[in-house]
Design a protein around this motif. Structure first.
Motif, PDB file in Angstrom:
ATOM      1  N   UNK A 119       0.864  -1.181   0.000  1.00 18.72           N
ATOM      2  CA  UNK A 119       0.000   0.000   0.000  1.00 18.72           C
ATOM      3  C   UNK A 119       0.896   1.225   0.000  1.00 18.72           C
ATOM      4  N   UNK A 120       1.486   1.553  -1.154  1.00 18.78           N
ATOM      5  CA  UNK A 120       2.535   2.584  -1.161  1.00 18.78           C
ATOM      6  C   UNK A 120       2.001   3.961  -0.786  1.00 18.78           C
ATOM      7  N   UNK A 121       2.839   4.710  -0.098  1.00 21.69           N
ATOM      8  CA  UNK A 121       2.491   6.094   0.211  1.00 21.69           C
ATOM      9  C   UNK A 121       3.098   6.996  -0.869  1.00 21.69           C
TER      10      UNK A 121
ATOM     11  N   UNK B 163      -2.527  17.054  -5.705  1.00 25.11           N
ATOM     12  CA  UNK B 163      -2.523  16.276  -4.460  1.00 25.11           C
ATOM     13  C   UNK B 163      -3.958  15.959  -4.043  1.00 25.11           C
TER      14      UNK B 163
ATOM     15  N   UNK C  60      -3.625  12.374  -2.113  1.00 24.41           N
ATOM     16  CA  UNK C  60      -2.350  12.070  -1.451  1.00 24.41           C
ATOM     17  C   UNK C  60      -1.841  13.339  -0.759  1.00 24.41           C
ATOM     18  N   UNK C  61      -0.954  13.190   0.231  1.00 25.26           N
ATOM     19  CA  UNK C  61      -0.469  14.388   0.928  1.00 25.26           C
ATOM     20  C   UNK C  61       0.359  15.306   0.025  1.00 25.26           C
TER      21      UNK C  61
ATOM     22  N   UNK D 285       8.079  10.975   6.036  1.00 24.21           N
ATOM     23  CA  UNK D 285       7.347  12.235   6.153  1.00 24.21           C
ATOM     24  C   UNK D 285       6.985  12.426   7.624  1.00 24.21           C
TER      25      UNK D 285
ATOM     26  N   UNK E  58       6.192   8.542   8.735  1.00 19.19           N
ATOM     27  CA  UNK E  58       5.749   7.458   7.867  1.00 19.19           C
ATOM     28  C   UNK E  58       6.691   7.362   6.675  1.00 19.19           C
TER      29      UNK E  58
ATOM     30  N   UNK F 239      -4.014   5.664   5.156  1.00 21.52           N
ATOM     31  CA  UNK F 239      -3.477   6.821   4.445  1.00 21.52           C
ATOM     32  C   UNK F 239      -4.325   8.053   4.732  1.00 21.52           C
TER      33      UNK F 239
ATOM     34  N   UNK G   5      -3.396  10.309   7.766  1.00 16.91           N
ATOM     35  CA  UNK G   5      -2.122  11.022   7.873  1.00 16.91           C
ATOM     36  C   UNK G   5      -2.362  12.525   7.932  1.00 16.91           C
TER      37      UNK G   5
ATOM     38  N   UNK H 147       0.142  15.717   8.207  1.00 14.63           N
ATOM     39  CA  UNK H 147       1.525  16.145   8.320  1.00 14.63           C
ATOM     40  C   UNK H 147       1.657  17.060   9.530  1.00 14.63           C
TER      41      UNK H 147
ATOM     42  N   UNK I 251      -5.027  21.277   1.334  1.00  9.20           N
ATOM     43  CA  UNK I 251      -5.603  19.962   1.074  1.00  9.20           C
ATOM     44  C   UNK I 251      -6.285  19.370   2.302  1.00  9.20           C
TER      45      UNK I 251
END
Lengths: 507, 318, 282
Positions: A219-221, A241, A246-247, A263, A270, B4, B7, B9, B101
């Motif tokens: 489950x790639x980040x 993004x 995704x971040x 990150x 992570x 995910x 998360x 940051x 975001x």
């Protein structure tokens, strides 16, 4: 009723996409003109202003000199015929495939140099040839995940390549936002036309990035790496993004440890598997490039080398979009693919030959002179529009550093009807299609970003220099709901229905 | 929800926290300055001088100005004053952009537009019309808060934003009460109540005229008044607990005992003597600072303690 | 006759305040060349770090490591054994005429182009070019360059910096081996001779006995292509290097071979204490 197109006249010498196509009774262009006539120019403009206000509120902007600006959208779309586009698409994928092979080769064994297809110095002396990047990638990684090529339509009406952008090309967010805006400005047309969608882009990009994650990761980040909120393309970074879910990270959010990248989150850190980066090579890793750069992630390049993380696009792609390399793309395609190039280049003068150099110096006023390693239109001198002083300066510069420049014929590229004040007038436009590559194949966004010079006669389309944009439509056919008005149209739409039905039953 | 999705940051969390704080600060300042400016009309010079002093202290305004008007102008529109409303709005915008975001489109649009508007205002333009400025700010900020409440998922991002709002609310109220206590003018308490939008609430809740001790009781421990110190602390406590639940237990972070201790203390009636209340306020203030530090250590520290706070150096040896 | 050398190269950094993290590349492992065989090598770092090795674009062995614990000292020790003999060239010599052809210049373009470090004033480049134009033998031309370096640059440390270019060194007239190499490279390239920068160690004792240790030094010298690559040491006026020279890395200039390069966050470092101990083992 008079049509706003009645007074429309083409510029001398340039190929006008409306006039040529409407003279040829092209249904799509004629249909567009008819719709605008029905709607009235003032209504069109009213809707466009409304949409622009929404865009501005949402922050769909780019930054020039600290000022946030919207990218003006011209409410008249550009139409490109489906058949022509198919050929362009083939040409683009062919070109990217060849340039991918080229990069792999020159950052490896450099066979193309050994076989004397390209002189060694073209590579060794390219400012963007990155020796720290001279290592083989893993088989699941691509060098050119995202490419944005600049095409123009020449005087004969053929789409030719002006530039390859293989580093961090931007603009795709405007393609998607423009389409959304046009659906509000001209909903009538969306009902009538079957326009190839552009909204697949983020999911295609994400799929490509995921497929390039270091192996063993289930489950790639994936993250998008931006220089930060003051970058001119920050909107696009945040947009991508969000669209990919995704971040969005800044360099300071990442750190390298033992050839892996992490990150910083509110819950410790992570591991990051794939970085879609929108930072230039120069600022990406201070261990290698700029030791004074706070922007970079120290240790990133070695993490990539060790296979701990994937970055897209790869480091060092600039050597392949060097404008002197551009002059060899035909040879590159032949060498790696054994194919004839589908898309043509513009005739380019390589200044290392002293005869060519003196020719260019003598004829500078009739040529375009470009620095080989710059992007975004920086440093380009268009001879016919330059002042005497600018010409003298650029001549001195190319004599001092012939490797640093190329010269090209000035192409009087095509014009498209554009709303200017209360009229519709021809304006020069280029086209930037976007290509996403993954180990499984390539995806070309249908159409791309048409950038239009808003000044009459101007050929400078860069957003940073006051250009605008147009939505670009690849029209597959008329949609089924449409009530056709001519027998020709009816035939088209019927055959389209037939094709669609055939497809449906095949599924 | 996938891992995910959860998360956040450290930088984004910090941006959200400051976004909340700056939005709340802008709104509170607009309200406080607006009320004082209104009260000054028809009031005496002593009041004006005292209020100028108080506002300078509460909002760390370090220049000498001849009138409250000038002070208010500086604290409202001067971009070179780091505690001005304009400065706060600009920082709110930057933080919103950085956490783009993690916030909703509607909330972002509002901040984007508010920023665009405020950054076009000039000092001269509102020289005599600060009331209009304040009503725009109050309206925009209240709208923003409403949009955030109604459009954002109740995830960690929301909690950080909400934490920022509440911490700033507590911060300003404590500053204001402590400063007003220092000048010991009983009549000021109506102004204080109005400044935090609590005058009517006070009258409804207590059914008695405004007194100093009554006001302090109300502002510090009235549970049904949402801006009171107790109510705000209870909300902060809930938010922090919610955020801590998301952390790995191995990291060993827990709610500092300060917060429950203060809350428990405020459950009991306040002392009737103002001197003791002053001691309580000082104690609350140090707890507040301690908590602010705790947010950094716990949630943002991967960032604030990280490398770039220290000089970047390069070594090359021959 | 071959001999074996052991080289212990230590570098010690002390910081005036804690360092929180650092990212470093070390180029201290001798190469295999036609006259040098690497028998063994190891690099040790304190505080302990996991080391990652790779071979860079120029074929140099690079050791990378990062540190994430607080520290205020950093020690790097490179230990290696090499077997050396004097280089025995094949004696291939091109005529100057053969070196102006397009194919030749293209093949060696990497070592003919000017870099930031190897920039020299145009007048000097042109004057050097003119002064060798009448010489038919490439070695005579190189001798002119070596004489020029000798006449215009004196060895003195502390005047130039690690970032000084050939132009700057010529401007002050003093320099260390790095500057001598850059000036020689610049001049060689200006007369059309491909030239590269070599970093390594110089054994100070011309007749060492087995088991005898000496304090060696890190050194830099030059290779020129004259039909084959030949090594010369402009700092010591040595026309042809011998088995006293241990090669570690080769590149276009200092930047390609930097023995130690790092980025770190934290206190200021004092200049490193570097020792090179060289012992003849066989």
């Amino acid at each position: 009723m008079t049509s706003p197109f009645d007074l429309y006249k083409e510029n001398a010498g340039a190929f006008d996409e409306f006039i040529v196509n409407s003279n040829a009774q092209d249904e799509n262009w004629l249909g567009l003109a008819k719709s605008i006539e029905n709607l009235g120019l003032s209504e069109l403009k009213r809707r466009a202003i409304e949409v622009e206000q929404t865009q501005s509120a949402r922050g769909i902007t780019f930054t020039v000199g600290g000022q946030e600006r919207t990218f003006p959208l011209d409410p008249l779309p550009r139409i490109i015929a489906y058949d022509e586009w198919n050929k362009v698409e083939l040409g683009l994928t062919q070109r990217i495939a060849a340039l991918e092979a080229f990069l792999d080769d020159i950052y490896g064994s450099q066979e193309i140099v050994r076989d004397k297809v390209i002189p060694k110095r073209v590579i060794a002396n390219a400012t963007q040839f990155s020796r720290p990047a001279a290592f083989p990638l893993m088989e699941y990684q691509m060098r050119i995940t995202v490419a944005g090529l600049d095409l123009i339509r020449d005087e004969k009406g053929e789409l030719v390549v002006l530039e390859d952008n293989l580093r961090t090309p931007s603009g795709v967010s405007y393609v998607i936002e423009n389409r959304r805006a046009m659906a509000r400005i001209l909903p009538e047309l969306f009902e009538n036309y079957e326009i190839e969608p552009v909204t697949d882009y983020p999911s295609r990009l994400l799929a490509s990035l995921i497929s390039q994650a270091p192996s063993q990761v289930s489950d790639p980040l994936v993250v998008v790496l931006t220089p930060g909120i003051y970058n001119s393309a920050y909107f696009e970074h945040a947009f991508l993004a969000r669209q990919m879910g995704v971040p969005l990270v800044e360099p300071r959010d990442l750190f390298a440890k033992g050839n892996e990248i992490f990150v910083r989150t509110t819950k410790s850190s992570r591991r990051v598997d794939v970085i879609y980066r929108r930072i230039d090579d120069e600022y990406i890793d201070p261990v290698f490039f700029r030791p004074d750069s706070y922007l970079g992630v120290p240790g990133l390049v070695n993490a990539v080398r060790a296979g701990g993380v994937t970055i897209a696009n790869a480091v060092g792609n600039g050597v392949a979009d060097d404008k002197l390399t551009y002059a060899y793309v035909d040879e590159i395609i032949d060498y790696y693919l054994h194919q004839k190039p589908i898309l043509k280049n513009i005739e380019t003068y390589r200044l290392e030959d002293s005869d060519v150099l003196s020719f260019v110096v003598e004829n500078a006023d009739r040529l375009v002179i470009k620095p080989v390693d710059a992007s975004g239109g920086k440093g380009i001198v268009i001879g016919s529009q330059a002042t005497d002083q600018e010409l003298e300066e650029v001549k001195a510069a190319i004599v001092a550093n012939p490797r640093g420049f190329i010269a090209q014929r000035i192409v009087n590229f095509s014009t498209i009807p554009t709303v200017v004040g209360n009229n519709i007038e021809p304006r020069h436009a280029d086209l930037r299609p976007f290509i996403v590559s993954s180990p499984d194949g390539r995806y070309v966004v249908p159409g791309g970003l048409s950038r239009v010079a808003l000044e009459a006669g101007s050929m400078v389309v860069n957003s940073s220099q006051g250009g605008g944009s147009k939505d670009t439509w690849i029209i597959k056919g008329r949609s089924r709901q449409r009530i056709a008005t001519s027998s020709q149209l009816q035939k088209n739409s019927q055959s389209q229905i037939a094709i669609d039905l055939a497809k449906e039953s095949a599924q | 929800m996938t891992s995910r999705g959860s998360i956040v940051l450290a930088r984004t969390a910090e941006s959200l926290y400051w976004l909340g704080r700056y939005m709340e600060r802008s709104e509170s300042m607009a309200r406080i300055l607006d009320v004082h400016l209104h009260e000054i009309i028809g009031s005496n010079d002593d009041n004006e001088a005292r209020w100028s002093d108080q506002m300078s202290t509460v909002f760390s305004f370090e220049r000498n100005v001849e009138s409250f008007d000038k002070l208010a102008l500086g604290l409202s529109l001067d971009e070179t004053v780091p505690s001005s409303i304009r400065y706060s709005i600009e920082r709110a915008y930057e933080n919103a952009k950085s956490a783009r975001d993690a916030i909703s489109l509607e909330y972002w649009e509002l901040i984007n537009v508010a920023f665009g508007r405020v950054s076009r205002y000039t000092l001269d333009q509102f020289g005599h019309g600060l009331f209009t400025f304040y009503s725009i700010i109050k309206e925009r900020c209240a709208q923003g808060r409403g949009l955030a409440v109604s459009t954002m998922n109740r995830d960690a991002a929301w909690h950080f934003l909400n934490l920022g709002y509440n911490v700033e609310q507590l911060d300003i109220l404590l500053r204001l009460i402590i400063e007003k206590r220092r000048s010991k003018i009983p009549e000021d308490w109506v102004v204080v109540l109005r400044s935090i939008g609590g005058h009517e609430a006070f009258l409804r809740a207590t059914n008695s005229p405004v007194s100093e001790i009554g006001s302090l009781n109300f502002l510090i421990q009235e549970r049904i008044f949402p801006r009171s110190i107790l109510a705000t602390m209870l909300r902060i406590s809930n938010i922090v607990n919610e955020l801590l639940r998301g952390l790995d237990e191995s990291q060993g972070f827990s709610l500092p005992p300060e917060l429950p201790r203060q809350i428990a203390r405020l459950e009991y009636p306040l002392a009737s003597e103002t001197g003791e209340i002053d001691l309580l306020l000082d104690d609350l203030w140090s707890s507040h600072l301690l908590m602010c530090n705790f947010y950094y250590e716990t949630f943002f520290s991967p960032l604030s303690k990280s490398n770039f706070n220290y000089p970047l150096r390069s070594e090359v040896w021959r | 006759m071959k001999w074996r050398l052991e080289i212990i190269h230590t570098t010690k950094y002390t910081y005036d305040d804690d360092v929180f993290s650092s990212y470093n590349e070390v180029r201290m492992t001798p190469k295999n060349t036609s006259n040098q065989l690497l028998l063994s090598s190891s690099i040790a770092v304190s505080p302990r770090a996991s080391l990652y090795n790779y071979s860079d674009y120029f074929g140099t062995s690079v050791t990378y490591f990062d540190l994430h614990r607080r520290h205020n000292n950093l020690d790097i020790t490179s230990l290696s054994h090499v077997e050396l003999e004097d280089p025995r060239g094949r004696g291939v010599r091109l005529t100057p005429a053969a070196m102006i052809g397009d194919d030749f210049r293209d093949a060696f373009s990497e070592y003919l182009a000017t870099t930031t470090y190897t920039e020299i004033p145009k007048e000097i480049a042109e004057a050097t070019y003119d002064s060798v134009a009448s010489l038919d033998l490439i070695e005579d031309r190189i001798a002119v360059v070596m004489d020029f370096v000798k006449a215009n640059l004196a060895y003195r440390s502390g005047i130039t910096k690690v970032s000084s270019s050939a132009k700057e060194a010529l401007g002050v007239g003093f320099g260390v081996c790095q500057d001598f190499a850059h000036v020689a490279i610049a001049l060689l390239r200006s007369i059309g001779v491909p030239a590269r920068y070599v970093s390594g160690y110089l054994y100070p004792n011309t007749d060492p006995q087995i088991g005898e240790s000496s304090t060696g030094e890190s050194h830099a010298w030059v290779e020129a292509f004259v039909g084959e690559w030949i090594g010369m040491d402009p700092s010591n006026g040595v026309d042809r290097i011998n088995k006293l020279y241990v090669t570690v890395a080769k590149g276009r200039d200092y930047n390609d071979v930097t023995p130690f390069r790092g980025i770190y966050f934290g206190g200021q470092s004092s200049p490193p204490i570097v020792t090179v101990t060289m012992t003849r083992r066989a």
